[in-house]
Scaffold this active site. Structure first.
Site, PDB file in Angstrom:
ATOM      1  N   ASP A  64       1.839   9.735  -2.805  1.00  0.00           N
ATOM      2  CA  ASP A  64       2.985   9.321  -3.835  1.00  0.00           C
ATOM      3  C   ASP A  64       4.170  10.387  -3.478  1.00  0.00           C
ATOM      4  OD1 ASP A  64       4.111   8.170  -6.116  1.00  0.00           O
ATOM      5  OD2 ASP A  64       3.565   9.879  -7.144  1.00  0.00           O
ATOM      6  N   ASN A 120      -5.634   1.648   0.226  1.00  0.00           N
ATOM      7  CA  ASN A 120      -6.669   1.181   0.452  1.00  0.00           C
ATOM      8  C   ASN A 120      -7.293   2.583   1.129  1.00  0.00           C
ATOM      9  OD1 ASN A 120      -6.819  -1.263  -0.282  1.00  0.00           O
ATOM     10  ND2 ASN A 120      -5.444  -1.727   1.352  1.00  0.00           N
ATOM     11  N   LYS A 127      -9.931   3.780   3.593  1.00  0.00           N
ATOM     12  CA  LYS A 127     -10.648   3.511   4.772  1.00  0.00           C
ATOM     13  C   LYS A 127     -11.753   4.435   4.941  1.00  0.00           C
ATOM     14  CE  LYS A 127      -7.871   0.236   5.811  1.00  0.00           C
ATOM     15  NZ  LYS A 127      -8.320  -1.299   5.938  1.00  0.00           N
ATOM     16  N   ARG A 132      17.825  -3.015  -6.292  1.00  0.00           N
ATOM     17  CA  ARG A 132      17.268  -1.704  -6.888  1.00  0.00           C
ATOM     18  C   ARG A 132      15.813  -1.553  -6.490  1.00  0.00           C
ATOM     19  NH1 ARG A 132      17.790  -1.952 -12.956  1.00  0.00           N
ATOM     20  NH2 ARG A 132      17.005   0.354 -12.697  1.00  0.00           N
ATOM     21  N   LYS A 133      15.102  -2.510  -5.478  1.00  0.00           N
ATOM     22  CA  LYS A 133      13.770  -2.363  -5.125  1.00  0.00           C
ATOM     23  C   LYS A 133      13.890  -1.851  -3.787  1.00  0.00           C
ATOM     24  CE  LYS A 133      12.122  -6.016  -8.345  1.00  0.00           C
ATOM     25  NZ  LYS A 133      11.141  -7.639  -8.058  1.00  0.00           N
TER      26      LYS A 133
END
Lengths: 239, 239
Positions: free
Chosen positions: A160, A182, A184, A205-206
């Site tokens: 993050d 994910n 692994k 805005r994404k």
């Protein structure tokens, strides 16, 4: 989550620079010797310390070498000491922010709150031309989940954080809308891993990002992740 | 990530009990007064301390009340002090676990490594009949991301921890295969939130879980998340 790393770094000018403004200065433009505002703690935790393993130091040196021509840049990292002005800026977006001054302890940046070598040891480098951010991360013994391995939350925290830096450089003040990981393979404590993050797409805005988490020799893929960030509109409160 | 909470709690008997074995004993069967093995730290961090806010304490009391008939149970929480035997057990699954004894510091459970009130303050309660786990969580000042708000990694850590407990109670030793979080709103520092987690489905070795993160008054939805856990086969190494 919300990213105000531009605020954290106190370097909006540098962020604009990274986004294609003035030519990038060679050799460590993020150095804490630069003139940041007075409230910034000047201990840069992204520099080597005695707890760094040989692998960590080796990778750091490799990326510092790559930074000599300005294609990569080391990103400094502080525990963060926000000014009242910064808190006011955040309230533009979120009016339910609690008045921190009334609380007993000074808030500090989560991944920087362990003693040297016990928690998160990391340094990030950014490549402007490719919209890539690399995080070299060594997880200490206080990040344990199962015996001998990192807690999933510690891995999520570093992912993050790396996504956040990537997104802020491209989008300014942004907020994580989603994070999908994910796992692994579990990551052994004390080992060094590399998080390779990039901005894949920007739509309005994404911002869409992806990353992988690999061993130093690139032979082991520990995790893969994607994330959606949203640029915040300073004219609108979200509360 | 890997969950060996059964190992952490040193209570395989209790886990079996929760899964439908012997009738659940009334009143706090997880108490540290019980006879755990010698290597367990007996400080239970899921009990109230002076840093807990009024909201935190109120919710704790409510769930303790619900626990009186045995339908809910408080889950104790320790910093974890794993024995060499436990580390050997983990190597059955992951042969690349590094020898912790060679390292200088004792590994400790990630979310329990902050001083009282500065980091993660939390307590979990489990409802066996409904396969639900509730985590009451108060985030301290050392978990900051943007000024005044929790770091996304801190929220992910608590979500992963809550999912992990839910999954282990149903599946034994498990590993997180994926974690997907939608962040609806940032969580102010010092506030108390409730993570409501449940096992939605079990298919062979796969466990599907979901949760939401709400304010104490249930009026604000902060996050939603889903996760896939996989039961580990003790006969097979994953390395």
């Amino acid at each position: 989550m919300l990213r105000s790393c531009a605020l954290r770094l106190r370097t909006p000018g540098l962020v604009r620079c990274l986004r294609g403004g003035a030519p990038l200065p060679a050799r460590d433009p993020w150095s804490p010797r630069r003139s940041f505002s007075a409230e910034v703690s000047h201990v840069d935790h992204s520099l080597p310390n005695p707890s760094w393993s040989k692998d960590m130091r080796l990778l750091f040196d490799q990326f510092m070498k790559k930074s000599e021509d300005g294609s990569w840049q080391r990103l400094p990292s502080y525990k963060s000491k926000f000014s009242p002005k910064t808190e006011e800026q955040m309230k533009v977006f979120f009016s339910d922010a609690k008045p921190i001054k009334e609380q007993r302890s000074q808030p500090q940046l989560f991944p920087r709150n362990f003693e040297e070598g016990l928690g998160f040891e990391y340094v990030m480098f950014h490549n402007h031309a490719e919209d890539k951010t690399v995080c070299i991360f060594q997880g200490g013994p206080y990040l344990q989940g199962a015996p001998g391995f990192l807690h999933g939350g510690a891995i999520a925290t570093m992912i993050d954080s790396t996504f956040g830096i990537s997104a802020l450089i491209v989008g300014g003040i942004v907020m994580t809308a989603s994070l999908n990981i994910n796992f692994k393979r579990p990551i052994p404590l004390y080992s060094v891993v590399v998080i390779n993050s990039q901005v894949d797409k920007v739509e309005g805005r994404k911002l869409f990002l992806s990353c992988n988490v690999q061993s130093v020799d690139e032979k082991t893929l520990y995790s893969e992740a994607t994330s959606l960030f949203v640029k915040l509109d300073p004219k609108k409160s979200l509360t």
